[in-house]
Design a protein around this motif. Structure first.
Motif, PDB file in Angstrom:
ATOM      1  N   VAL A   1      17.337   6.940  12.024  1.00  0.00           N
ATOM      2  CA  VAL A   1      16.852   6.123  10.910  1.00  0.00           C
ATOM      3  C   VAL A   1      16.538   6.971   9.681  1.00  0.00           C
ATOM      4  O   VAL A   1      15.894   8.010   9.776  1.00  0.00           O
TER       5      VAL A   1
ATOM      6  N   LEU B   1      19.841  -5.059   6.086  1.00  0.00           N
ATOM      7  CA  LEU B   1      19.667  -6.101   5.071  1.00  0.00           C
ATOM      8  C   LEU B   1      18.597  -7.094   5.514  1.00  0.00           C
ATOM      9  O   LEU B   1      18.585  -8.240   5.115  1.00  0.00           O
ATOM     10  N   GLY B   2      17.707  -6.626   6.374  1.00  0.00           N
ATOM     11  CA  GLY B   2      16.559  -7.448   6.753  1.00  0.00           C
ATOM     12  C   GLY B   2      15.717  -7.745   5.518  1.00  0.00           C
ATOM     13  O   GLY B   2      15.861  -7.088   4.488  1.00  0.00           O
ATOM     14  N   THR B   3      14.841  -8.738   5.661  1.00  0.00           N
ATOM     15  CA  THR B   3      14.126  -9.200   4.465  1.00  0.00           C
ATOM     16  C   THR B   3      13.376  -8.084   3.750  1.00  0.00           C
ATOM     17  O   THR B   3      13.484  -7.919   2.534  1.00  0.00           O
ATOM     18  N   ALA B   4      12.618  -7.311   4.511  1.00  0.00           N
ATOM     19  CA  ALA B   4      11.789  -6.286   3.885  1.00  0.00           C
ATOM     20  C   ALA B   4      12.660  -5.299   3.117  1.00  0.00           C
ATOM     21  O   ALA B   4      12.367  -4.934   1.985  1.00  0.00           O
TER      22      ALA B   4
ATOM     23  N   ARG C   1      20.983  -6.443  10.613  1.00  0.00           N
ATOM     24  CA  ARG C   1      19.748  -7.200  10.490  1.00  0.00           C
ATOM     25  C   ARG C   1      18.588  -6.232  10.613  1.00  0.00           C
ATOM     26  O   ARG C   1      18.775  -5.066  10.892  1.00  0.00           O
ATOM     27  N   CYS C   2      17.429  -6.800  10.481  1.00  0.00           N
ATOM     28  CA  CYS C   2      16.214  -5.991  10.583  1.00  0.00           C
ATOM     29  C   CYS C   2      16.234  -5.121  11.829  1.00  0.00           C
ATOM     30  O   CYS C   2      16.477  -5.592  12.922  1.00  0.00           O
ATOM     31  N   ILE C   3      16.001  -3.834  11.639  1.00  0.00           N
ATOM     32  CA  ILE C   3      15.979  -2.952  12.791  1.00  0.00           C
ATOM     33  C   ILE C   3      14.547  -2.589  13.138  1.00  0.00           C
ATOM     34  O   ILE C   3      14.297  -1.720  13.948  1.00  0.00           O
ATOM     35  N   GLY C   4      13.618  -3.227  12.500  1.00  0.00           N
ATOM     36  CA  GLY C   4      12.227  -3.088  12.895  1.00  0.00           C
ATOM     37  C   GLY C   4      11.502  -1.886  12.306  1.00  0.00           C
ATOM     38  O   GLY C   4      10.498  -1.457  12.837  1.00  0.00           O
ATOM     39  N   CYS C   5      12.016  -1.324  11.250  1.00  0.00           N
ATOM     40  CA  CYS C   5      11.313  -0.213  10.620  1.00  0.00           C
ATOM     41  C   CYS C   5      10.915  -0.620   9.219  1.00  0.00           C
ATOM     42  O   CYS C   5      11.016   0.166   8.280  1.00  0.00           O
ATOM     43  N   CYS C   6      10.476  -1.841   9.080  1.00  0.00           N
ATOM     44  CA  CYS C   6      10.229  -2.398   7.742  1.00  0.00           C
ATOM     45  C   CYS C   6       9.231  -1.568   6.959  1.00  0.00           C
ATOM     46  O   CYS C   6       9.233  -1.579   5.736  1.00  0.00           O
ATOM     47  N   GLY C   7       8.382  -0.850   7.663  1.00  0.00           N
ATOM     48  CA  GLY C   7       7.420  -0.007   6.976  1.00  0.00           C
ATOM     49  C   GLY C   7       8.091   1.087   6.171  1.00  0.00           C
ATOM     50  O   GLY C   7       7.501   1.662   5.263  1.00  0.00           O
ATOM     51  N   LEU C   8       9.330   1.386   6.536  1.00  0.00           N
ATOM     52  CA  LEU C   8      10.059   2.462   5.862  1.00  0.00           C
ATOM     53  C   LEU C   8      11.084   1.916   4.881  1.00  0.00           C
ATOM     54  O   LEU C   8      11.914   2.651   4.352  1.00  0.00           O
TER      55      LEU C   8
END
Ligand SMILES: Cc1cc2nc3c(=O)[nH]c(=O)nc-3n(C[C@H](O)[C@H](O)[C@H](O)COP(=O)(O)O)c2cc1C
Ligand code: FES
Lengths: 160, 595
Positions: free
Chosen positions: A142, A86-89, A125-132
């Motif tokens: 993922v 549920l991170g922003t992106a 939280r954001c898991i750092g794969c916002c590009g996906l």
């Protein structure tokens, strides 16, 4: 629900060794809990007790730390852990709808484990794969660029 | 370069989740098959930045940039490109010159306006090899300070560079070092804040994954400057690859006599220990981080005393962010003047941003301070997908605010962002288009803060909860105009009375959306309408009879049988049954369903 806890001799020995290693480390309590969770997968009450005794601190201090951080589990988890980002992106790209769909299908709300202990559903939280985005993880793997329609297929992959 | 070609495979988190590990091992196999192992060097690197196009593979000496590479493509790259010198056209991230020839990668829109200071080694060296770091001037800056500079000289140089903290606040790094230096104590600590909690941000992670030694070296320099022998890196546990690379790097540095006692025989000691977080956003706040590093509950401490006076284990402590450290070796090696030549009057150097949300080139970019938001979004970011209109950019995460479209020509630096009611934050930059509801976005951030509030102080614990409930009532259409004023008042109350930065900044997303998108709030309150069609309680779904072709698809998609209609006749939605799930929208071939 009272969770049964079987402490195998191997696990007990591992914990003992881990604690001994931390004996002279300054500020060891979080490290000790992290080790214990690596060994048991969660933090059963007797294990918290043991850590408290080892470092000669009150049990409530251990419990205080264990409940402060979201990564410490006071209950055992399901076989498969689903984490919906549920991170922003991801949120902006509709991960909220995916979480809703999963909650409906699994008949549990986020943060819980299904009756058969097959799935634990979590909002992360954001898991750092916002590009996906939007993404979710199952047992750390993922899945990206998801739509609500992908949910069924995904679940069936992890249901025996 | 002994080998005739280098193949670089991205090992950043984004590309790894796209299977770049398997791509790497497939290259190993295929190169071996062709007997090329000794001719071609294969390297797993850190993040290239263009995560949206991952997994990424780059082949040198040409600098050919392949995007969306799959395991199945590897053989073709080896057989065609490496063996026959013919780049695999269909995988190229290509932009062409006017004459049709391929643009060099540095000339493409995404990279052209960037300036890589902090990320200089990311996507170039193998982060798991100290030898490669050494080959790129690694540990030369440390050697220089210890052999040629006094501790005060180092601090003066950092001050002169104008470097400001990249973790959010933008405090002068040189001043901070001075305070820690001036505190008298036999034991001091250097701490690196790698908790990077802002949702949507991954700058620090990429640096740790791509160039861990740069952070270690900078901490050693800081240790020399302030008189500390022990460092701690506090990393969030959600970053397993970064943790692993740091462990490897620390291990290698110890092995080479670079960490430990009597470093390089120069007479100084320094060592570093890793501490892992356990999922608490507030631990990014420096005093909470210190508590957590001590193994306690990560609750913030009252300041003063500041960490420089009384920090970790009650000793004077210097705490800086990962990216702040990432600049240090370059300032030492190239000089303060070189650094100060980049950026604006009061914000020097570059800033790394994680571009996310509704933007074509999501990924990591490093730009000189003072670059406009327009350049970032339209040029580097490649614009908004699907021809939608840019509405706002959010910076500073849950502590920051929105920059509306009319301010797109703002030059990004610390002071300009504050002036328009946002903040630099650690570098998350989320782009929003016309389909995003600003009330909903504010609510989203507030939900995050409510969830992460440690509960120690009342304004933050209860105030933010009330604020969240008020926002919620706006999104449900039950708020009054009076409530909007009350909300604003509450925001200021929370800001003024909270104990730590978490609470003091939590209302910012609400204040900035109220400032720039007040009409959107008013629309929710007065007309019970969500202009972006996001707030479920306020949208209603209708089928435009002029567009509906009666294909029955929506009828079949509807989970509650709220849609009726005969084949080839316009369908209708029964508003009393409709649960507003939006399932009908998906699949309508004519876009006949309107919100
Ligand atoms: C709620 C909150 C969260 C923060 N999270 C981070 C973070 O994730 N990473 C970080 O470097 N700084 C974070 N900070 C800022 C730190 O408190 C501190 O200012 C910073 O580590 C100082 O380093 P710098 O001077 O190099 O920026 C946060 C601050 C607050 C109030
Ligand atoms: S917001 Fe989902 S991976 Fe970052």
């Amino acid at each position: 629900m009272i969770n049964s806890f079987d402490d195998t001799p191997k696990q007990a020995a591992e914990l003992q060794a881990a604690l001994d290693e931390l004996k002279d480390v300054p500020g060891p309590l979080m490290k000790a809990l992290q080790k214990a969770q690596d060994i048991y997968g969660w933090l059963p009450a007797p294990v918290q007790n043991k850590i408290a005794e080892y470092f000669d601190v009150p049990l409530e201090e251990i419990y205080g730390i264990a409940t402060f951080y979201s990564q410490f589990n006071l209950n055992p988890n399901g076989k498969h852990k689903i984490g919906v980002c549920l991170g922003t992106a991801c949120y902006v790209k509709g991960s909220g709808d995916i979480l809703n769909a999963l909650e409906q299908k699994l008949k549990i709300s986020a943060g819980n484990t299904t009756q058969d202990r097959n799935f634990t559903l979590e909002a992360t939280r954001c898991i750092g794969c916002c590009g996906l985005a939007p993404v979710l993880t199952v047992n750390g793997e993922v899945y990206g660029k998801l739509t609500v329609d992908d949910v069924d297929k995904l679940l069936s992959k992890y249901t025996d | 370069m002994l080998e005739r070609a280098h193949i670089l495979v991205c090992g950043g988190t984004g590309c790894t989740s796209g299977n770049s590990n398997k791509i790497y091992s497939e290259f190993q196999t295929r190169l071996k098959e062709q007997g090329l192992e000794s001719e071609v060097k294969l390297i797993m690197t850190g993040c290239f930045g263009l995560c949206a196009r991952g997994p990424i593979v780059v082949v040198y000496p040409e600098g050919t940039f392949y995007q969306h590479v799959k395991v199945e493509d590897v053989n073709e790259i080896v057989c065609e490109h490496i063996l026959k010198g013919r780049p695999v056209e269909r995988l190229l991230h290509s932009e062409k010159e006017e004459d049709g020839s391929l643009k060099a990668i540095n000339e493409t829109a995404f990279y052209k306006r960037q300036k890589r200071v902090v990320l200089r080694n990311c996507g170039i060296i193998n982060p798991e090899s100290i030898d490669e770091y050494l080959a790129y001037d690694g540990y030369k800056a440390y050697e220089k300070v210890v052999t040629q500079m006094t501790p005060q000289g180092v601090i003066d140089e950092i001050k002169k560079s104008g470097l400001r903290g990249r973790g959010g606040g933008g405090f002068s790094t040189g001043m901070k070092w001075q305070f820690a230096h001036d505190s008298v104590s036999d034991i001091k600590y250097v701490v690196c804040n790698a908790d990077e909690g802002d949702p949507g941000a991954f700058m620090d992670r990429s640096l740790l994954e791509g160039d861990p030694h740069a952070v270690i070296e900078a901490m050693m320099i800081a240790g020399y400057a302030i008189g500390a022998k022990q460092g701690y890196i506090y990393v969030r546990a959600e970053y397993p690859i970064a943790v692993q690379r740091l462990e490897i790097a620390i291990g290698q540095a110890r092995e080479y006599g670079i960490l430990g006692k009597n470093i390089m025989g120069l007479g100084h000691d320094f060592d570093i220990e890793l501490r892992l977080g356990a999922g608490a956003f507030v631990c990014g706040e420096e005093t909470a981080l210190l508590n957590s590093t001590e193994g306690k509950r990560g609750e913030p401490r009252q300041r003063p005393p500041f960490p420089a006076v009384k920090g970790l284990f009650e000793k004077p402590t210097l705490i800086n962010n990962v990216e702040t450290y990432g600049n240090i070796t370059q300032i030492i090696l190239n000089g303060a003047d070189w650094f100060a030549s980049m950026g604006t009057e009061k914000s020097k150097g570059t800033k790394v941003f994680a571009l996310g949300g509704k933007i074509n080139n999501t990924g990591l970019v490093e730009i000189p301070m003072g670059t406009t938001l327009r350049t970032i979004i339209e040029e580097i970011g490649g614009g908004i997908p699907n021809g939608k209109k840019f509405k706002a950019a959010q910076t500073g995460g849950p502590s920051g605010g929105c920059i509306p479209a009319e301010l797109i020509d703002t030059k990004i630096d610390y002071d300009n962002l504050i002036a328009i009611g946002s903040m630099m934050g650690s570098g998350g930059l989320i782009v929003m288009d016309e389909d995003n509801c600003m009330v909903d976005i504010a609510k989203f951030f507030l939900e995050f803060t409510v969830d992460e509030s440690c509960g120690k102080c009342t304004p933050c614990r209860i105030g933010n909860k009330r604020l969240y409930e008020m926002l919620d009532s706006v999104t449900k259409g039950t708020a009054t105009m009076e409530d909007l004023d009350k909300m604003e008042q509450l925001c200021y109350y929370i800001k003024e009375n909270s104990l730590c930065g978490l609470g003091q900044t939590a209302p910012n997303p609400v204040l900035s959306t109220l400032k720039y998108f007040r009409d959107e709030y008013v629309e929710h309150v007065k007309n019970k309408r969500c202009p972006a069609g996001v707030c479920k309680a306020l949208v209603s779904f209708k089928i435009d009879p002029a567009l509906c072709i009666g294909c029955t698809k929506c009828k079949r998609n509807c989970p509650v049988n709220a849609i009726s209609g005969e084949i080839k006749q316009p369908h209708v939605i029964d508003a009393s049954k409709c649960i507003k799930c939006g399932a009908c929208l998906q699949g309508c071939p004519k876009n006949a369903i309107v919100r």
